[in-house]
Design an enzyme around this catalytic site. Structure first.
Site, short mmCIF file in Angstrom:
data_model
loop_
_atom_site.label_atom_id
_atom_site.label_comp_id
_atom_site.label_asym_id
_atom_site.label_seq_id
_atom_site.Cartn_x
_atom_site.Cartn_y
_atom_site.Cartn_z
N CYS A 174 0.86 -1.19 0.00
CA CYS A 174 0.00 0.00 0.00
C CYS A 174 0.89 1.23 0.00
O CYS A 174 1.70 1.42 0.92
CB CYS A 174 -0.90 -0.01 1.23
SG CYS A 174 -1.75 1.54 1.52
N ASP A 176 -0.53 16.31 -1.97
CA ASP A 176 -0.81 15.40 -3.08
C ASP A 176 0.26 15.58 -4.16
O ASP A 176 0.64 16.70 -4.50
CB ASP A 176 -2.20 15.67 -3.65
CG ASP A 176 -2.71 14.53 -4.51
OD1 ASP A 176 -3.67 13.87 -4.11
OD2 ASP A 176 -2.14 14.30 -5.60
N ASN A 190 -13.12 9.93 -1.82
CA ASN A 190 -13.56 9.11 -2.94
C ASN A 190 -13.60 7.66 -2.48
O ASN A 190 -12.67 7.18 -1.84
CB ASN A 190 -12.59 9.26 -4.12
CG ASN A 190 -12.56 10.67 -4.67
OD1 ASN A 190 -13.58 11.36 -4.68
ND2 ASN A 190 -11.39 11.12 -5.13
N THR A 204 -8.45 5.71 -6.16
CA THR A 204 -7.34 5.04 -6.84
C THR A 204 -6.32 4.45 -5.86
O THR A 204 -5.50 3.63 -6.25
CB THR A 204 -6.59 6.01 -7.79
OG1 THR A 204 -6.09 7.11 -7.02
CG2 THR A 204 -7.51 6.53 -8.89
N HIS A 251 -8.47 7.99 2.71
CA HIS A 251 -7.84 9.31 2.70
C HIS A 251 -8.88 10.38 2.40
O HIS A 251 -9.85 10.14 1.69
CB HIS A 251 -6.69 9.38 1.69
CG HIS A 251 -7.07 8.97 0.30
ND1 HIS A 251 -7.18 7.64 -0.07
CD2 HIS A 251 -7.36 9.69 -0.80
CE1 HIS A 251 -7.53 7.57 -1.36
NE2 HIS A 251 -7.66 8.81 -1.82
N HIS A 299 -9.15 14.26 0.89
CA HIS A 299 -8.50 15.34 0.17
C HIS A 299 -8.94 16.66 0.81
O HIS A 299 -10.13 16.89 1.00
CB HIS A 299 -8.94 15.37 -1.30
CG HIS A 299 -8.63 14.14 -2.08
ND1 HIS A 299 -7.65 14.10 -3.04
CD2 HIS A 299 -9.20 12.91 -2.08
CE1 HIS A 299 -7.63 12.88 -3.60
NE2 HIS A 299 -8.56 12.15 -3.04
#
Ligand code: AMP
Length: 113
Positions: free
Chosen positions: A3, A29, A86, A94, A99, A101
């Site tokens: 990971c 990011d 997401n 993805t 997580h 953002h």
């Protein structure tokens, strides 16, 4: 476990860390979608929001509190920002490590693509 975010936690992969404590880590990011784009993750591997349950859900509010603090430090609190999670394929996830953002520094459009 293979990971990339666990590898960021263990420093096997470098990242630009903006905050870290015993529970979470926040880093910029690698492919920013806004002038401020920071990812905030639990150090413990949780695959996605689908894995949140009554025994680990406190990490979510902990991350939101951290996001608000970081937003102030990054100078985007006053104008506003977005916190995004997401989840899954259609959600655009993805990296399979939970997580959030933190996005800001420009006017963010809505609805998202
Ligand atoms: P998501 O598409 O919601 O799963 O978000 C994953 C995010 O991780 C994307 O915005 C990527 O740009 C970001 N990302 C992937 N690898 C790295 C890395 N090594 N360092 C920082 N951000 C990364």
């Amino acid at each position: 476990m293979d990971c990339i975010f666990c590898k960021i936690v263990s420093r096997q992969i470098p990242s630009e860390i903006v905050f870290e404590d015993e529970k979470i880590i926040a880093f910029r990011d690698i492919s920013p979608a806004a002038p401020v784009h920071i990812l905030i993750i639990p150090k413990q591997h949780i695959s996605s929001a689908l894995e949140i349950n009554s025994s680990n859900s406190s990490i979510v509010s902990y991350i939101i509190e951290a996001a608000a603090r970081i937003a102030r430090e990054e100078g985007i609190a006053e104008d506003g920002f977005r916190i995004v999670n997401n989840c899954g394929k259609d959600g655009g996830q993805t990296v399979n490590h939970l997580h959030f953002h933190l996005l800001g520094g420009r006017n963010l459009t809505w609805p998202p693509g």
